[in-house]
Design a protein around this motif. Structure first.
Motif, PDB file in Angstrom:
ATOM      1  N   LEU A 126       0.841  -1.191   0.000  1.00 55.36           N
ATOM      2  CA  LEU A 126       0.000   0.000   0.000  1.00 55.36           C
ATOM      3  C   LEU A 126       0.881   1.247   0.000  1.00 55.36           C
ATOM      4  CD1 LEU A 126      -2.747  -0.889   2.628  1.00 55.36           C
ATOM      5  CD2 LEU A 126      -2.856  -1.145   0.146  1.00 55.36           C
ATOM      6  N   ASN A 127       0.326   2.329  -0.528  1.00 57.62           N
ATOM      7  CA  ASN A 127       0.953   3.649  -0.486  1.00 57.62           C
ATOM      8  C   ASN A 127       2.334   3.707  -1.128  1.00 57.62           C
ATOM      9  OD1 ASN A 127      -1.284   4.801   0.995  1.00 57.62           O
ATOM     10  ND2 ASN A 127      -0.530   3.615   2.718  1.00 57.62           N
ATOM     11  N   ARG A 167      -7.130  -1.556   1.857  1.00 53.22           N
ATOM     12  CA  ARG A 167      -7.667  -2.905   1.682  1.00 53.22           C
ATOM     13  C   ARG A 167      -9.166  -2.860   1.956  1.00 53.22           C
ATOM     14  NH1 ARG A 167      -2.597  -3.830   4.058  1.00 53.22           N
ATOM     15  NH2 ARG A 167      -1.373  -5.360   2.896  1.00 53.22           N
ATOM     16  N   ARG A 186      -8.838  -4.088  -3.066  1.00 52.51           N
ATOM     17  CA  ARG A 186      -8.025  -2.914  -2.764  1.00 52.51           C
ATOM     18  C   ARG A 186      -8.665  -1.688  -3.401  1.00 52.51           C
ATOM     19  NH1 ARG A 186      -6.177  -6.663  -0.492  1.00 52.51           N
ATOM     20  NH2 ARG A 186      -4.029  -7.340  -0.262  1.00 52.51           N
TER      21      ARG A 186
END
Length: 76
Positions: A9-10, A44, A50
């Protein structure tokens, strides 16, 4: 390279492979997600999906679709 279901993520990602059918490929392209597109996963979902940010727009991707998309993490 990693399946989107395992991507962090990110982090900035680049879509490098798509194993989806033609109809799904067209739908993803309409949402801005094409081969070579840079994007990031930001959250999530409860069902294993996602949320991606593609060109400033949030796009929800289901668990089944994630397994068919491959991305490269920027800086690797």
């Amino acid at each position: 390279m990693t399946e989107l279901s395992r991507a962090p993520l990110n982090r900035e990602l680049t879509l490098v492979d798509s194993r989806v059918d033609q109809a799904s490929r067209v739908r993803l392209a309409t949402l801005g997600l094409r081969l070579g597109t840079k994007f990031s996963l930001i959250a999530r979902t409860a069902g294993g999906g996602r949320v991606a940010v593609v060109a400033g727009t949030r796009v929800a991707l289901g668990r089944g679709l994630l397994a068919q998309l491959v991305a490269e993490v920027a800086g690797r």
